[in-house]
Write a protein that holds these residues in place. Structure first.
Motif, PDB file in Angstrom:
ATOM      1  N   THR A  35       0.830  -1.208   0.000  1.00  0.00           N
ATOM      2  CA  THR A  35       0.000   0.000   0.000  1.00  0.00           C
ATOM      3  C   THR A  35       0.865   1.258   0.000  1.00  0.00           C
ATOM      4  OG1 THR A  35      -0.092  -0.100   2.421  1.00  0.00           O
ATOM      5  CG2 THR A  35      -1.906  -1.123   1.201  1.00  0.00           C
ATOM      6  N   LEU A  36       1.993   1.221  -0.713  1.00  0.00           N
ATOM      7  CA  LEU A  36       2.788   2.428  -0.841  1.00  0.00           C
ATOM      8  C   LEU A  36       1.951   3.489  -1.556  1.00  0.00           C
ATOM      9  CD1 LEU A  36       6.334   1.089  -1.806  1.00  0.00           C
ATOM     10  CD2 LEU A  36       5.301   1.423   0.437  1.00  0.00           C
ATOM     11  N   GLN A  37       2.151   4.725  -1.181  1.00  0.00           N
ATOM     12  CA  GLN A  37       1.279   5.802  -1.656  1.00  0.00           C
ATOM     13  C   GLN A  37       1.901   6.559  -2.819  1.00  0.00           C
ATOM     14  OE1 GLN A  37       0.841   8.115   1.900  1.00  0.00           O
ATOM     15  NE2 GLN A  37      -0.251   6.515   3.004  1.00  0.00           N
ATOM     16  N   ARG A  38       1.055   6.894  -3.794  1.00  0.00           N
ATOM     17  CA  ARG A  38       1.522   7.662  -4.952  1.00  0.00           C
ATOM     18  C   ARG A  38       1.475   9.154  -4.595  1.00  0.00           C
ATOM     19  NH1 ARG A  38       2.149   4.600  -9.451  1.00  0.00           N
ATOM     20  NH2 ARG A  38       1.195   2.529  -9.434  1.00  0.00           N
ATOM     21  N   VAL A 172       6.482   9.414   1.657  1.00  0.00           N
ATOM     22  CA  VAL A 172       7.356   9.622   0.506  1.00  0.00           C
ATOM     23  C   VAL A 172       7.349  11.064   0.007  1.00  0.00           C
ATOM     24  CG1 VAL A 172       5.605   9.048  -1.238  1.00  0.00           C
ATOM     25  CG2 VAL A 172       8.028   8.636  -1.709  1.00  0.00           C
ATOM     26  N   ARG A 173       6.274  11.797   0.272  1.00  0.00           N
ATOM     27  CA  ARG A 173       6.241  13.183  -0.203  1.00  0.00           C
ATOM     28  C   ARG A 173       7.329  14.019   0.483  1.00  0.00           C
ATOM     29  NH1 ARG A 173       0.908  16.990  -1.097  1.00  0.00           N
ATOM     30  NH2 ARG A 173       2.023  18.770  -1.973  1.00  0.00           N
ATOM     31  N   THR A 174       7.683  13.682   1.729  1.00  0.00           N
ATOM     32  CA  THR A 174       8.764  14.389   2.412  1.00  0.00           C
ATOM     33  C   THR A 174      10.077  14.199   1.661  1.00  0.00           C
ATOM     34  OG1 THR A 174       7.684  14.045   4.542  1.00  0.00           O
ATOM     35  CG2 THR A 174      10.025  14.612   4.580  1.00  0.00           C
ATOM     36  N   TYR A 369       6.601  -5.474   5.730  1.00  0.00           N
ATOM     37  CA  TYR A 369       5.936  -4.605   6.713  1.00  0.00           C
ATOM     38  C   TYR A 369       6.085  -3.141   6.328  1.00  0.00           C
ATOM     39  CZ  TYR A 369       4.872  -2.073  10.966  1.00  0.00           C
ATOM     40  OH  TYR A 369       4.333  -1.186  11.868  1.00  0.00           O
ATOM     41  N   GLU A 370       4.975  -2.453   6.267  1.00  0.00           N
ATOM     42  CA  GLU A 370       4.969  -1.012   5.984  1.00  0.00           C
ATOM     43  C   GLU A 370       3.804  -0.355   6.699  1.00  0.00           C
ATOM     44  OE1 GLU A 370       2.596   0.779   4.103  1.00  0.00           O
ATOM     45  OE2 GLU A 370       1.355  -0.980   3.754  1.00  0.00           O
ATOM     46  N   LYS A 371       3.945   0.930   6.934  1.00  0.00           N
ATOM     47  CA  LYS A 371       2.886   1.715   7.548  1.00  0.00           C
ATOM     48  C   LYS A 371       3.029   3.144   7.072  1.00  0.00           C
ATOM     49  CE  LYS A 371       0.344   1.870  11.896  1.00  0.00           C
ATOM     50  NZ  LYS A 371       0.325   1.431  13.308  1.00  0.00           N
ATOM     51  N   PHE A 372       1.893   3.804   6.873  1.00  0.00           N
ATOM     52  CA  PHE A 372       1.872   5.174   6.355  1.00  0.00           C
ATOM     53  C   PHE A 372       2.561   5.264   4.987  1.00  0.00           C
ATOM     54  CE2 PHE A 372       2.472   5.541  11.057  1.00  0.00           C
ATOM     55  CZ  PHE A 372       1.150   5.821  11.369  1.00  0.00           C
ATOM     56  N   GLY A 373       2.557   4.134   4.255  1.00  0.00           N
ATOM     57  CA  GLY A 373       3.182   4.138   2.938  1.00  0.00           C
ATOM     58  C   GLY A 373       4.691   4.034   2.979  1.00  0.00           C
ATOM     59  N   VAL A 374       5.263   3.670   4.118  1.00  0.00           N
ATOM     60  CA  VAL A 374       6.716   3.567   4.257  1.00  0.00           C
ATOM     61  C   VAL A 374       7.079   2.123   4.618  1.00  0.00           C
ATOM     62  CG1 VAL A 374       8.767   4.368   5.499  1.00  0.00           C
ATOM     63  CG2 VAL A 374       6.877   5.952   5.046  1.00  0.00           C
TER      64      VAL A 374
END
Length: 550
Positions: A35-38, A172-174, A369-374
């Protein structure tokens, strides 16, 4: 024999799905694509394309190349290596716009060639990017020593390393925003340096010395032998340094899985890589080769005495020769920010490649394992490997670190060869299934010839990299192992997985071109097309509208 449904992609897709249903092995979608975020916007991706991997290789490493080979050989080495990168990026871009998955290069290799190749490429690619983090941090710490201070290198390493971990632990936006700012600094500096080099060579510096092509009287230096053979050997020797400068430029494609509207933004970014190669790399080395002699003692000191920071940069030597006093410290500060930026980009790319490898079942499950797209598990593993940077605190460990950094350069060539082979299989599968190239979201030019060039060029350079070890009196562990150890490591990973799992080359008729594509197609319709911001953009959009009406 030609399959009865060959030529109809829709029918073939149904047949392929039925085959998948009969196959007990789960597809990538069934395994959970994550669920990585675009969240990377167009401007983030464009700056990644233009400046993402520009680091100390260009600003400092060119000094070693110039000293060893001369200005003409240096320019040719960067031009040919740049063409190799251009061929590779275009091939990757075509696959990444068809299936824009996060860090999916190993997934492509597993689907289109062999699961064993996907395993070997995933781990080798992760290592290539991950080891770039301590390399750039170490370079940045040495750059700081340009300014006299009594602070331990371990302190500077920590100050530089911790922010990278923090940035890559946030959404990832950071990362995109940080690289946008650092990339703008790098691009501005490179353009400014190129203009300054031109002014210096034309006699516009305070010394008013019109240099012209004075230093091109001996455009090619000799290495190991004299005469034409020696000049050719020097030309071969500098290829690896040029590759090291280009290494990591694939980050723009690795980021496809977290890019907004990837089928619009990735092709734009891929096309701009050509201009980055031509203008920023080839243009920079050509101009600095006009301003600095290849036989300048300070360049030699950069190799033999280990000169640090901007003192080893040919750009700074040119500024000093021109009598400009204020700029060396400013350029040194930019070199520092460039090293940090490149290390940050390598950190990001390594986590995404490892995450993709884990999703495809080629790495331990906990790495998913990921959370908040990280992908935090991958961040932790990359952080652990990056701790190798502390080896540089002691001089004896610096020798070990030298070996590791050389391994990274050669790994780049091995990975590029494998990616070229992967694209050739992808290209052949498209042709077999009757999918016209005109229907691709991005159609790279001159294919498959461009991919063949990338395969042959990268493979030949990898094999010839350590040629000097075979000359009488030059063979040693230090001259032989670093240039070639990456090849048996890759071969061991490939053959070990192949024999352990009993994999075989994927047949063309069953190559999976579809898993993950449906979601990408669905998302594509949801992205809003950005409004043109200037006259040229509005003019281009109006032309496209008229063409669509026709």
């Amino acid at each position: 024999m030609v399959p009865p449904n060959k030529g109809d992609p829709e029918i073939e897709r149904v047949d392929h799905v039925e085959k998948q249903d009969a196959d007990p092995k789960p597809t990538l979608e069934q395994k959970n694509v994550g669920t990585l975020q675009r969240r990377l916007k167009s401007r983030h991706v464009q700056f990644l394309a233009l400046s993402g991997a520009i680091g100390t290789g260009l600003f400092v490493g060119t000094g070693q190349v110039l000293s060893l080979s001369g200005p003409l050989s240096m320019t040719l080495a960067f031009a040919i290596s740049g063409l190799d990168l251009y061929a590779l990026i275009n091939s990757m871009g075509e696959m990444a716009t068809w299936l824009p998955l996060p860090g999916a290069v190993p997934v492509y290799a597993a689907r289109f060639v062999d699961e064993a190749l996907g395993f070997a490429l995933g781990w080798n690619y992760w290592y290539q990017f991950a080891i770039g983090v301590p390399i750039e941090i170490s370079a940045a710490a040495m750059v700081i020593e340009y300014w006299p201070n009594s602070v331990s290198p371990a302190v500077w390493i920590t100050i530089l390393f911790v922010p990278m971990i923090v940035v890559n632990s946030l959404p990832v936006r950071t990362y995109g925003e940080v690289e946008f700012v650092l990339g703008a600094i790098k691009l501005t500096t490179i353009v400014g340096l190129m203009l300054l080099m031109l002014i210096i060579t034309l006699g516009g510096a305070p010394t008013h010395d019109r240099i012209g092509f004075r230093y091109w009287k001996h455009p090619m230096e000799e290495y190991l032998k004299t005469g034409a053979l020696g000049r050719f050997l020097a030309f071969l020797k500098v290829f690896v340094q040029a590759i090291f400068s280009y290494g990591g430029s694939e980050i723009v494609v690795v980021a496809a899985g977290e890019t907004e509207n990837p089928r619009r933004n990735i092709p734009k970014a891929v096309r701009r890589v050509f201009w980055r190669i031509t203008i920023f790399y080839v243009g920079s080395v050509f101009l600095v080769g006009m301003c600095v002699s290849a036989r300048d003692n300070r360049l030699l000191n950069a190799i033999r005495a280990g000169a640090k920071g901007a003192g080893a940069s040919p750009f700074v030597i040119a500024i000093q020769n021109g009598g400009i006093r204020a700029l060396p410290s400013i350029i040194n500060a930019v070199i520092l920010s460039s090293a940090v930026s490149a290390g940050n980009s390598f950190f990001y790319a390594s986590t995404r490649v490892l995450y993709s490898t884990a999703l495809d079942g080629k790495a331990p499950r906990f790495l998913r394992y990921e959370k908040f797209g990280v992908p935090y598990a991958c961040v932790a593993i990359t952080t652990a490997l990056s701790l190798l940077v502390y080896l540089n605190v002691s001089s004896s460990s610096a020798e070990v670190f030298f070996w590791i950094s050389n391994l990274s350069s050669v790994s780049t060539l091995v990975v590029w060869t494998a990616i070229g082979v992967t694209y050739l299989r992808f290209h052949r599968a498209l042709k077999y299934h009757g999918i016209p190239r005109s229907s691709l979201p991005f159609k790279s030019p001159f294919q498959p010839y461009l991919a063949w060039f990338a395969v042959m060029c990268s493979a030949i350079m990898a094999l010839l990299n350590g040629f000097d070890a075979f000359f009488p009196g030059h063979f040693s562990a230090k001259t032989f192992i670093p240039p070639y150890i990456a090849i048996p490591i890759f071969g061991t990973l490939y053959l070990g997985y192949k024999f352990a799992k009993g994999t075989s080359i994927v047949k063309i008729e069953v190559i999976d071109l579809w898993s993950g594509k449906e979601e990408a197609d669905r998302l594509e319709a949801m992205w809003e097309q950005p409004k043109p911001r200037n006259f040229l953009g509005r003019f281009s959009s109006s032309k496209k509208y008229v063409t669509d009406l026709r």
